[in-house]
Each structure stands twice: as structure tokens, then as C-alpha cells.
Enzyme design. Structure first.
Site: not given
Ligand code: GUN
Length: 613
Positions: A86, A186
Site C-alpha cells: 500500500d 474508503g
Molecule cells: N487502506 C484502507 N483503506 C484504504 C484506501 O482507501 N486506500 C488505500 N490506498 N489504502 C487503504
């Protein structure tokens, strides 16, 4: 993504990455590179093939960054399978002020060898205004377009859009153009607050906007409670940090919810804690030891749920499982009820029949795509009828099949029978799920008044078996096909053993067979020709090159499908046309019409007869 098995929108598939394939549905445990609570070989042993970690956390720590840049993230975490990273978006939402931008974060994830690279999207919550969410969707798309990653790696373009159905759909459509993998973002605030009904809206709209050949991920959704419903709506992968977050709070996951260690009297047989600790011993254990073992227990609970979901997909009983699980929490029940709103859309993806029988426990059991489909057909059947007779359940019980056929044949009415509190055409009595259903005795009866059919004098003016075939044809192939496929003079052959219809022929040629398994028809090429003029709803057009093979009985592959009706449902008969307009084959759709047009690989139609055979 390659699909191996399906049940409606739920699928068992394979996602290919540089470090191997991920078999879906899958959960990726979140690994904090600073504190590895559960060693990665234990995570593998618990059945997890892929993990997710945070590129931003690695980038920010001098030590981790250097190690990852020099030796790669697989070496850093000592894990050889697929790794998703992420980007820091969530950290920005929680803590604010993330110092690295989109391009920098994507390049960094690529450089350290991540298999699935996430853009730096803009996190929005339902509390944001529509215009804020709208600009987050547009900006997210611009960011996804502005990056390039190495070959073989997957770009995860996060779908935002808050609770606005149109924005979710737009975000998902845009991201589908340029991404290889679609996380729904989100949603953590929704998950944390048990807003499962809102999640249903979010997932359905994201899914329907997405390319069907791309994997859908639900950020943060890896709790056993909600996973089955999410999978049923088309989510392929999840991540879970809750296994360790809950462990820190002494909370243990179970299939239907979470329990506090302080209140537990024992551990279930399936738990890795069973035989190792009593709850009291675990309560007294050191903090690290306790967090480790509860984390392992939680991972086992997640893994067990995944196995169950997979079995359900294979059996074709996922809807029933979701219905049953929705009893575990009122918020889940609310979400299950919310599904009814999407039935017209979901029905298009649901196979015409399944191997497993349908269970009907209460009025909510009627809320599934099969019942929706039959109710929709029934309302047209009633609309077109001049005269209607209803046969109550007790009437059907008190009279033999031949008595009922006799009454039927002496009139020209629409015959309705009572089934699970609704009325349906009598001609569908042997089809799925009418025949293959198991119902509770206390299901509500039909409130409509009915007239008890009388055994009347006079001659037969129609044939029950022939009408049955015609109505089933209309149900499967659309209005107007019944008489075309089964004109007067059709010869019907029945099984000597069961008395059920087996085949229908015209002028000595078989036009359709009736399957013992689900009571539906399989068209022969002769039959397909008869309904061709009225069968646009179940037709596809393929390239001339493909048509040549299909006319010899070979399957249709998705990449050769030029047009496909959106009405095509999986496992139903489908007519295959060449681009030059000629009917070349008939077969069974392996997926819905919408999916066929988007998949680039895999079989679209399993052909059972071509024109040249
Ligand atoms: N981890 C939990 N929610 C989100 C999100 O909306 N975007 C990203 N990039 N990571 C997340």
C-alpha cells in the site's frame, strides 16, 4: 484474472503475479515491517498465499528502506509469495501529512519488488461532501494514469466514491481502463461501524462499474463475519490487519463474530489454541506470547472461513450460506435485506440452476436471484393470461398428476401453483429451484384467493406436456420462443421410469432434451434454428475465424466474442452467430453476456453442437 469456478458474481479464480498465483477468494494478512507478530512461514502454514505490507512505512524508515532497496521486499520480509504494497494513503487519512507523493510512492514500490503496487489515492469517507469525493475520484484517476510500472507487476487503482452510487461506478469504470487490480477504498470507517448495508451499496456499484476480468479487493474487509457476503457480491481478495489489532485487545475471531478472552470458557477444537492453553493460562501469559497466539487463532478463523466460502461456491450454495450467516448480527441482516434492491442486476450473473437444493426457512429466503427470476417471469405470465386458475398446495396434494393434467387440458387458462408463499406457473413445477427446494412448514401461505379447479366435462383442447415445454422455453429463451420451438406436431418422449419428459422432436429430429438434473432444456442445433428469429436475447456474435471452429463443435473463447446480449445468463443455452450473420453453433454460456464481452481469456460458450456436425 482466470476464473475456475463461480456462483453468481462469486468466483474461485487465479491472479497471476511474478511471485506466483493467488487463488481467490483470498485474504492477505497485513504485515507491519517494523513488528512481525506472526512469522511468515506460520502465515503460509495457515493457508495464506499472499500478504500485504505498507510501502510508505518502509520508505519512511531509513533501515527498512535501505534493506528493501538493496535486497528487495521479499528478502526483507523473508516471504517468497505474492506481496501487495500500500502507498500511505490510509496513514495520511489517520495521521495526516504523508511526505511522499504518488509518483514517488509508486516508483518506490516498484523498485523494492512489490507484485501489486497501489497508487497514492485520496481517502474519502461518507462524511466528505459530494464535491470533495468527486474531486478525489478524478484526482485518483489522474494519479493512476500518471504512473508506469515494470512489466508483470499489477497496478492497483483504488476505487473511491463514498456512498454515492454514481461516483463509485464512475471511479470503478475509470480505474478499470488503466489498472490491473481494483481495491475498493474508503470503507474502513464503514466496516468499523458495522455499516454492512452501506457496504453492500458500495460493493455492488463498484463491481458493476468494473471490468469483470479484474480482481476486486476490499480494503480492510477480512473479518469472517462479512467476507461471505462480500464474496457473493464479487469481491475476490481482502486484507486483514484486524487479526493482530484484535489480538492486542484480547479479542478472538469466530465465524459469527468476535469474543473477548476474559469471557471465554474454552477454545474450540479448530483453534490452534486448543490443547495448548486454557483461557485462564492464556490470560496469564506474557503480552507478546498472548498477542502471538491470539493472532494465530484469528488467522485460523479467517482461513477456515475462506475454505467454507470456497466450498459454498463449488456447491452453488453461497446465497444460502450468506442468508444463514446474516442471522449472526442485526447489521448483517440489514445488509442481507438491502440485497433485494439489487436483484434485477444480480440475477443476470446467476447461473440458471445449481446442483444444491434451495432451502426456504422464512420469507427472506425468497430474496435470492432464482426466486426473483421466477417471480419476474410469473408476473408476465399473469399479465398475458386471459383466464387464471390457482391450484392450492393442498389441492395439488390431494390430486394425482393425471387428474391435474386432465383439468389443465380441458381449459385454456394460466395455471398457477403455490410454492413457498408465492404463485408460479404450474408448467415450471419440475424446474430448478421449484423441484429442488426444501421448505419449512411454517412459511407464509399465499394470501391471494383462488378458485378450486373443477373436473369438467368436455374434450381436451391442449396437451399438458407440450404446454410445459413451451413455458419452459419461454422462461429460458424469451417470449415467443415456446411455440416456435415446440409447434403442434412435436413428438414428446418420456422416461418410462420417472414419467418425466426426456426429448422433443420434430419430423424425426430431436429439437431439445430435458435435463433430469434441473428440469431445463438443452437445445440441439435443429432447435436453435427454430427459435433463431426470436432469440436475440440469448445470442452472441463471434469473429469469422472463431465461427469456423465453432461450427465444428469447438468452444467459443471470450477474445473472439464481438457482441453478446446482456440477457445471457451463465449455464443457459446460447446461440452463436458468425459476423456474416449465419447461425453456426449452440452451446451453454460459461458466463453472463456482460462478462463475455470483457474477458480476454477463457471460454465464453461451451458449444454442444455446431452447424457442420
Ligand atoms: N487502506 C484502507 N483503506 C484504504 C484506501 O482507501 N486506500 C488505500 N490506498 N489504502 C487503504
Amino acid at each position: 484474472m482466470e476464473i475456475l469456478n463461480r456462483d453468481g458474481l462469486a468466483r474461485i479464480g487465479l491472479i497471476e503475479t511474478i511471485h506466483g498465483k493467488i487463488r481467490t477468494p483470498a485474504v492477505m494478512p497485513v504485515i507491519n515491517p517494523n513488528i512481525i507478530t506472526v512469522p511468515l512461514n506460520t502465515i503460509s502454514d495457515l493457508g495464506f498465499q499472499a500478504i500485504i505490507t505498507n510501502g510508505y512505512i518502509i520508505r519512511r524508515s531509513e533501515k527498512l528502506r535501505r534493506a528493501a532497496e538493496e535486497h528487495g521486499i521479499h528478502d526483507l520480509l523473508k516471504f517468497n509469495g505474492p506481496i501487495m504494497t500500500d502507498s500511505g494513503t490510509f496513514q495520511e487519512y489517520v495521521y495526516g501529512g504523508v511526505e511522499y507523493g504518488n509518483v514517488e510512492m509508486v516508483k518506490f514500490q516498484d523498485r523494492i519488488g512489490s507484485d501489486i503496487i497501489t497508487i497514492r489515492d485520496i481517502f474519502t469517507t461518507p462524511e466528505n461532501s459530494r464535491s470533495e469525493i468527486e474531486s478525489a475520484v478524478e484526482e485518483g484517476y489522474a494519479r493512476a494514469r500518471s504512473v508506469k510500472i515494470s512489466k508483470g507487476k499489477l497496478l492497483a487503482g483504488v476505487i473511491q466514491g463514498g456512498l454515492y452510487p454514481d461516483l463509485r461506478m464512475r471511479s470503478s469504470k475509470l480505474m478499470s481502463k488503466i489498472s490491473d487490480y481494483l481495491p475498493i477504498g474508503g470503507v474502513v470507517p464503514l466496516l468499523e461501524n458495522y455499516r454492512y448495508a452501506d457496504l453492500v451499496d458500495v460493493i455492488v456499484n463498484s463491481k458493476l462499474g468494473a471490468r469483470f476480468d479484474l480482481p476486486i479487493h476490499l480494503f480492510g474487509g477480512g473479518h469472517p463475519m462479512f467476507m461471505p457476503m462480500a464474496v457473493m457480491l464479487g469481491v475476490d481478495t481482502f486484507d486483514s490487519s484486524s487479526y493482530v489489532k484484535y489480538a492486542r485487545g484480547n479479542r478472538l475471531m469466530f465465524p459469527e463474530g468476535t469474543r473477548d478472552l476474559s469471557k471465554l470458557s474454552g477454545f474450540p477444537f479448530w483453534s490452534p489454541l486448543n490443547g495448548r492453553y486454557s483461557p485462564d493460562e492464556l490470560r496469564k501469559a506474557g503480552e507478546d506470547e498472548r498477542i502471538y497466539w491470539i493472532s494465530v487463532h484469528n488467522l485460523a478463523a479467517i482461513s477456515m472461513e475462506l475454505s467454507e466460502i470456497r466450498e459454498r461456491i463449488m456447491e452453488g450454495s453461497l446465497w444460502q450460506y450468506v442468508e444463514w450467516k446474516s442471522q449472526a448480527h442485526p447489521a448483517l441482516r440489514e445488509a442481507f435485506i438491502r440485497l433485494a434492491k439489487y436483484m434485477p442486476k444480480l440475477e443476470k450473473f446467476q447461473e440458471i440452476s445449481k446442483k444444491s437444493p434451495q432451502y426456504f426457512a422464512d420469507a427472506y429466503s425468497l430474496s435470492n436471484p432464482y426466486v426473483y427470476r421466477i417471480r419476474k417471469f410469473t408476473s408476465r405470465y399473469i399479465e398475458r393470461a386471459m383466464d387464471i386458475r390457482e391450484f392450492s398446495a393442498s389441492y395439488m396434494e390431494r390430486h394425482s398428476a393425471s387428474e391435474i393434467a386432465e383439468i389443465y387440458e380441458k381449459g385454456r387458462f394460466a395455471a398457477l401453483i403455490h410454492w413457498n408463499g408465492i404463485r408460479i406457473p404450474m408448467e415450471l413445477e419440475d424446474t430448478y429451484p421449484v423441484q429442488q427446494s426444501i421448505s419449512a412448514r411454517f412459511l407464509p401461505g399465499c394470501r391471494a384467493r383462488y378458485e378450486l379447479p373443477q373436473r369438467s366435462a368436455g374434450d381436451s383442447i391442449r396437451n399438458f406436456d407440450l404446454e410445459k415445454l413451451r413455458v419452459i422455453a419461454e422462461y429460458q429463451y424469451g417470449e415467443g420462443t415456446g411455440v416456435l420451438l415446440f409447434p403442434d406436431g412435436t413428438e414428446i418422449r418420456k422416461s418410462k421410469k420417472t414419467g418425466r419428459i426426456r426429448t422433443a422432436s420434430l419430423n424425426g429430429k430431436i429439437t431439445a432434451t430435458m435435463r433430469a438434473m434441473d428440469g431445463f432444456l438443452t437445445l440441439t442445433f435443429e432447435g436453435a434454428k427454430l427459435i433463431a428469429s426470436r432469440a436475440r436475447r440469448i445470442s452472441i456474435v463471434v469473429t469469422k475465424e472463431s465461427a469456423e471452429f465453432n461450427s465444428k463443435g469447438m468452444n467459443v473463447f471470450c477474445k473472439f466474442v464481438r457482441k453478446a446480449s446482456n440477457w445471457i445468463i451463465p449455464m443457459n443455452d446460447t446461440l452463436v452467430y458468425s459476423e456474416d450473420g449465419s447461425l453456426v453453433a449452440v452451446g451453454k454460456a460459461a458466463m453472463s453476456g456482460r462478462e463475455m464481452k470483457q474477458f480476454r481469456r477463457g471460454v465464453a460458450v461451451n458449444v454442444h453442437e455446431g452447424v457442420l456436425e
